[in-house]
Write a protein that holds these residues in place. Structure first.
Motif, PDB file in Angstrom:
ATOM      1  N   LYS A  11       0.839  -1.195   0.000  1.00  0.00           N
ATOM      2  CA  LYS A  11       0.000   0.000   0.000  1.00  0.00           C
ATOM      3  C   LYS A  11       0.876   1.248   0.000  1.00  0.00           C
ATOM      4  CE  LYS A  11      -0.421  -0.358   5.039  1.00  0.00           C
ATOM      5  NZ  LYS A  11      -1.347  -0.512   6.188  1.00  0.00           N
ATOM      6  N   ASP A  12       0.213   2.394  -0.076  1.00  0.00           N
ATOM      7  CA  ASP A  12       0.902   3.691  -0.018  1.00  0.00           C
ATOM      8  C   ASP A  12       1.996   3.818  -1.078  1.00  0.00           C
ATOM      9  OD1 ASP A  12      -0.715   4.280   2.159  1.00  0.00           O
ATOM     10  OD2 ASP A  12       0.773   3.613   3.620  1.00  0.00           O
ATOM     11  N   SER A  13       1.740   3.241  -2.255  1.00  0.00           N
ATOM     12  CA  SER A  13       2.677   3.310  -3.389  1.00  0.00           C
ATOM     13  C   SER A  13       4.020   2.649  -3.103  1.00  0.00           C
ATOM     14  CB  SER A  13       2.918   4.776  -3.811  1.00  0.00           C
ATOM     15  OG  SER A  13       1.704   5.383  -4.194  1.00  0.00           O
ATOM     16  N   ALA A  14       4.084   1.841  -2.056  1.00  0.00           N
ATOM     17  CA  ALA A  14       5.326   1.136  -1.735  1.00  0.00           C
ATOM     18  C   ALA A  14       5.490  -0.073  -2.656  1.00  0.00           C
ATOM     19  CB  ALA A  14       5.310   0.697  -0.276  1.00  0.00           C
ATOM     20  N   PHE A  15       6.713  -0.575  -2.742  1.00  0.00           N
ATOM     21  CA  PHE A  15       6.979  -1.749  -3.568  1.00  0.00           C
ATOM     22  C   PHE A  15       8.196  -2.474  -3.015  1.00  0.00           C
ATOM     23  CE2 PHE A  15       8.588   2.130  -5.584  1.00  0.00           C
ATOM     24  CZ  PHE A  15       9.962   1.891  -5.594  1.00  0.00           C
ATOM     25  N   ALA A  16       8.404  -3.696  -3.482  1.00  0.00           N
ATOM     26  CA  ALA A  16       9.533  -4.500  -3.037  1.00  0.00           C
ATOM     27  C   ALA A  16      10.769  -4.199  -3.876  1.00  0.00           C
ATOM     28  CB  ALA A  16       9.190  -5.982  -3.128  1.00  0.00           C
ATOM     29  N   VAL A  17      11.924  -4.333  -3.248  1.00  0.00           N
ATOM     30  CA  VAL A  17      13.203  -4.097  -3.925  1.00  0.00           C
ATOM     31  C   VAL A  17      14.155  -5.241  -3.602  1.00  0.00           C
ATOM     32  CG1 VAL A  17      12.935  -1.581  -3.847  1.00  0.00           C
ATOM     33  CG2 VAL A  17      14.133  -2.769  -1.981  1.00  0.00           C
ATOM     34  N   ASN A  18      15.219  -5.342  -4.399  1.00  0.00           N
ATOM     35  CA  ASN A  18      16.245  -6.329  -4.077  1.00  0.00           C
ATOM     36  C   ASN A  18      17.298  -5.704  -3.164  1.00  0.00           C
ATOM     37  OD1 ASN A  18      17.920  -4.764  -5.695  1.00  0.00           O
ATOM     38  ND2 ASN A  18      18.408  -6.404  -7.149  1.00  0.00           N
ATOM     39  N   GLU A  19      18.380  -6.415  -2.927  1.00  0.00           N
ATOM     40  CA  GLU A  19      19.390  -5.960  -1.968  1.00  0.00           C
ATOM     41  C   GLU A  19      20.065  -4.652  -2.384  1.00  0.00           C
ATOM     42  OE1 GLU A  19      22.298  -9.047  -1.682  1.00  0.00           O
ATOM     43  OE2 GLU A  19      22.863  -8.923  -3.798  1.00  0.00           O
ATOM     44  N   HIS A  20      19.957  -4.282  -3.658  1.00  0.00           N
ATOM     45  CA  HIS A  20      20.523  -3.025  -4.145  1.00  0.00           C
ATOM     46  C   HIS A  20      19.459  -1.953  -4.328  1.00  0.00           C
ATOM     47  CE1 HIS A  20      24.459  -4.812  -4.602  1.00  0.00           C
ATOM     48  NE2 HIS A  20      23.962  -5.776  -5.352  1.00  0.00           N
ATOM     49  N   HIS A  21      18.304  -2.165  -3.713  1.00  0.00           N
ATOM     50  CA  HIS A  21      17.175  -1.224  -3.772  1.00  0.00           C
ATOM     51  C   HIS A  21      16.620  -1.069  -5.192  1.00  0.00           C
ATOM     52  CE1 HIS A  21      17.441   0.226   0.433  1.00  0.00           C
ATOM     53  NE2 HIS A  21      18.723  -0.074   0.285  1.00  0.00           N
ATOM     54  N   LYS A  22      16.797  -2.082  -6.009  1.00  0.00           N
ATOM     55  CA  LYS A  22      16.205  -2.098  -7.345  1.00  0.00           C
ATOM     56  C   LYS A  22      14.778  -2.628  -7.242  1.00  0.00           C
ATOM     57  CE  LYS A  22      16.319  -4.665 -11.680  1.00  0.00           C
ATOM     58  NZ  LYS A  22      16.970  -5.772 -12.432  1.00  0.00           N
ATOM     59  N   LYS A  23      13.825  -1.918  -7.844  1.00  0.00           N
ATOM     60  CA  LYS A  23      12.429  -2.331  -7.792  1.00  0.00           C
ATOM     61  C   LYS A  23      12.246  -3.666  -8.496  1.00  0.00           C
ATOM     62  CE  LYS A  23       7.717  -0.825  -8.932  1.00  0.00           C
ATOM     63  NZ  LYS A  23       6.880   0.245  -9.521  1.00  0.00           N
ATOM     64  N   CYS A  24      11.517  -4.592  -7.835  1.00  0.00           N
ATOM     65  CA  CYS A  24      11.253  -5.904  -8.401  1.00  0.00           C
ATOM     66  C   CYS A  24       9.755  -6.184  -8.341  1.00  0.00           C
ATOM     67  CB  CYS A  24      11.999  -6.997  -7.642  1.00  0.00           C
ATOM     68  SG  CYS A  24      13.805  -6.829  -7.708  1.00  0.00           S
ATOM     69  N   SER A  25       9.185  -6.652  -9.457  1.00  0.00           N
ATOM     70  CA  SER A  25       7.767  -6.968  -9.519  1.00  0.00           C
ATOM     71  C   SER A  25       7.577  -8.401  -9.982  1.00  0.00           C
ATOM     72  CB  SER A  25       7.040  -6.015 -10.478  1.00  0.00           C
ATOM     73  OG  SER A  25       7.182  -4.669 -10.063  1.00  0.00           O
ATOM     74  N   GLY A  26       6.553  -9.035  -9.469  1.00  0.00           N
ATOM     75  CA  GLY A  26       6.267 -10.402  -9.858  1.00  0.00           C
ATOM     76  C   GLY A  26       7.109 -11.407  -9.103  1.00  0.00           C
ATOM     77  N   CYS A  27       7.251 -12.593  -9.712  1.00  0.00           N
ATOM     78  CA  CYS A  27       7.912 -13.729  -9.051  1.00  0.00           C
ATOM     79  C   CYS A  27       9.422 -13.745  -9.211  1.00  0.00           C
ATOM     80  CB  CYS A  27       7.361 -15.035  -9.612  1.00  0.00           C
ATOM     81  SG  CYS A  27       5.599 -15.263  -9.430  1.00  0.00           S
ATOM     82  N   VAL A  28       9.954 -12.864 -10.072  1.00  0.00           N
ATOM     83  CA  VAL A  28      11.381 -12.904 -10.371  1.00  0.00           C
ATOM     84  C   VAL A  28      11.999 -11.522 -10.232  1.00  0.00           C
ATOM     85  CG1 VAL A  28      11.088 -14.833 -11.970  1.00  0.00           C
ATOM     86  CG2 VAL A  28      11.050 -12.499 -12.848  1.00  0.00           C
ATOM     87  N   CYS A  29      13.309 -11.519 -10.062  1.00  0.00           N
ATOM     88  CA  CYS A  29      14.076 -10.272 -10.080  1.00  0.00           C
ATOM     89  C   CYS A  29      15.373 -10.567 -10.821  1.00  0.00           C
ATOM     90  CB  CYS A  29      14.348  -9.773  -8.666  1.00  0.00           C
ATOM     91  SG  CYS A  29      14.977  -8.077  -8.605  1.00  0.00           S
TER      92      CYS A  29
END
Length: 377
Positions: free
Chosen positions: A288-306
């Motif tokens: 929520k709140d426009s947040a998203f998941a990132v990898n260890e280098h703070h790169k945005k990752c979407s879906g099942c893979v990065c």
């Protein structure tokens, strides 16, 4: 204690309470905990001991997906000491309805039945509690499931192949998903039940081991740098059987060294920003709140893979096979027609075993499952 000193101590206490994240309760809680759904896992003790003694995780929420015998038999001492909070989930009845399954929980395995009712941001509510919102419907096509499809991760000799399964076309109003895999329901329940107790919830399986590259770092050292992100995703390092036929006497994952860098991820969700579990898989989560998941280098990752996979600081060793004997026993334990099997080419088949074996040609360092690190607070 003098009066001015007493006032100073009181002031420091109030400041410390105010500085806590607003979504957390004001009692002393653990910084990070694990949510896991397990079914008839014979080597779960090594997994728990590793994440507790080596990484310092002080709370693990175990949802037992109908194991026979119940996992509580071997987890009894961990439950008693409070390291494990245990809930047995029966597969009797219509368990695939959201919130509509019978369960018994915690140390005394109290029996009960709970129903959860949630409202979407549009005010729509379903009888079973889950409304399919914009993110889950794949309306954000470029960053979520794309063109209303869900990608399934299937290993191949060349790496990873994304096969697609068509979904129903998006509708004008939020659609209701009536049947969901039990794992996603329980991970969602873990979020709803325990989000106020922890800053992060780690969503991994009993065959996945978190690896910290720098042994002087604790997992809290790493996670503290991601408190402003929706979550942190960890790439898999997939392990094969390493040519081992019989199950090692100690059952330890430390015997396996043949591996493969894999784009698939699992998530550590920030309880401040996570909204709920995905409707489609246990890899990604909604924020929520426009947040998203990132990898260890703070790169945005979407879906099942990065992609590309990253292993500089923290990642997951995924022991999906272990020995040939282990995997054959795993097939026998798996439920016929389970959603994970996908017919003749799925995770619970010998096809999967041979495909993973083809991938795992690298030689990786054996995991040290006994050296201790600092316990997180």
């Amino acid at each position: 204690m003098s009066h001015p000193l007493l006032l100073f101590v009181l002031f420091v206490h109030i400041v410390s309470l105010l500085s806590r994240p607003s979504h957390l309760v004001s009692t002393s809680t653990n910084y990070a905990a694990i949510c896991v759904v397990a079914r008839s896992e014979p080597d779960i003790l090594e997994w728990i001991n590793y994440h507790s003694n080596v990484l310092g995780i002080a709370k693990i929420y175990v949802y037992d997906d109908g194991s026979k015998p119940k996992l509580s038999v071997i987890l009894d001492s961990y439950i008693e000491q409070g390291l494990v909070e245990y809930e047995y989930v029966s597969r009797k009845g219509n368990y695939s309805e959201f919130g509509e399954f019978s369960s018994s929980s915690t140390t005394s395995e109290r029996h009960g039945h709970s129903k959860h009712h949630h409202k979407s941001s549009h005010g729509h509510k379903s009888s079973h509690g889950r409304v399919l919102g914009n993110t889950d419907r794949g309306l954000n096509k470029q960053e979520h499931h794309g063109n209303d499809i869900v990608k399934r991760i299937i290993p191949s000799s060349s790496g990873i192949t994304n096969t697609t399964v068509p979904l129903k076309p998006s509708q004008e109003k939020p659609a209701v998903i009536k049947k969901l895999p039990l794992q996603m329901l329980l991970l969602d329940k873990c979020i709803r039940t325990h989000r106020t107790k922890h800053q992060f919830l780690i969503m991994i399986d009993p065959d996945e081991f978190i690896v910290l590259v720098n042994e002087t770092e604790s997992i809290q050292d790493v996670l503290s740098e991601f408190e402003g992100e929706g979550g942190l995703v960890l790439n898999w390092k997939m392990f094969g059987s390493s040519g081992i036929i019989k199950k090692p006497a100690d059952g330890s994952v430390s015997h396996y060294t043949k591996c493969h860098d894999h784009e698939a991820i699992k998530s550590i969700v920030n309880t401040k920003y996570v909204q709920n579990a995905s409707l489609y898989n246990a890899h990604e989560f909604n924020y929520k709140d426009s947040a998203f998941a990132v990898n260890e280098h703070h790169k945005k990752c979407s879906g099942c893979v990065c992609s590309p996979p990253s292993y500089d600081r923290i990642y997951l060793n995924h022991y999906s096979l272990k020995s040939l004997e282990d995997f054959q026993l795993k097939i026998k334990r798996s439920e016929k027609g389970a959603i994970m099997n996908h017919g003749k080419q799925g995770h619970g088949t010998m096809w999967y075993f041979h495909e993973v074996e083809k991938m795992c040609t690298q030689t990786c360092t054996a995991l040290n499952t006994t050296s201790r690190m600092h316990r997180i607070s």
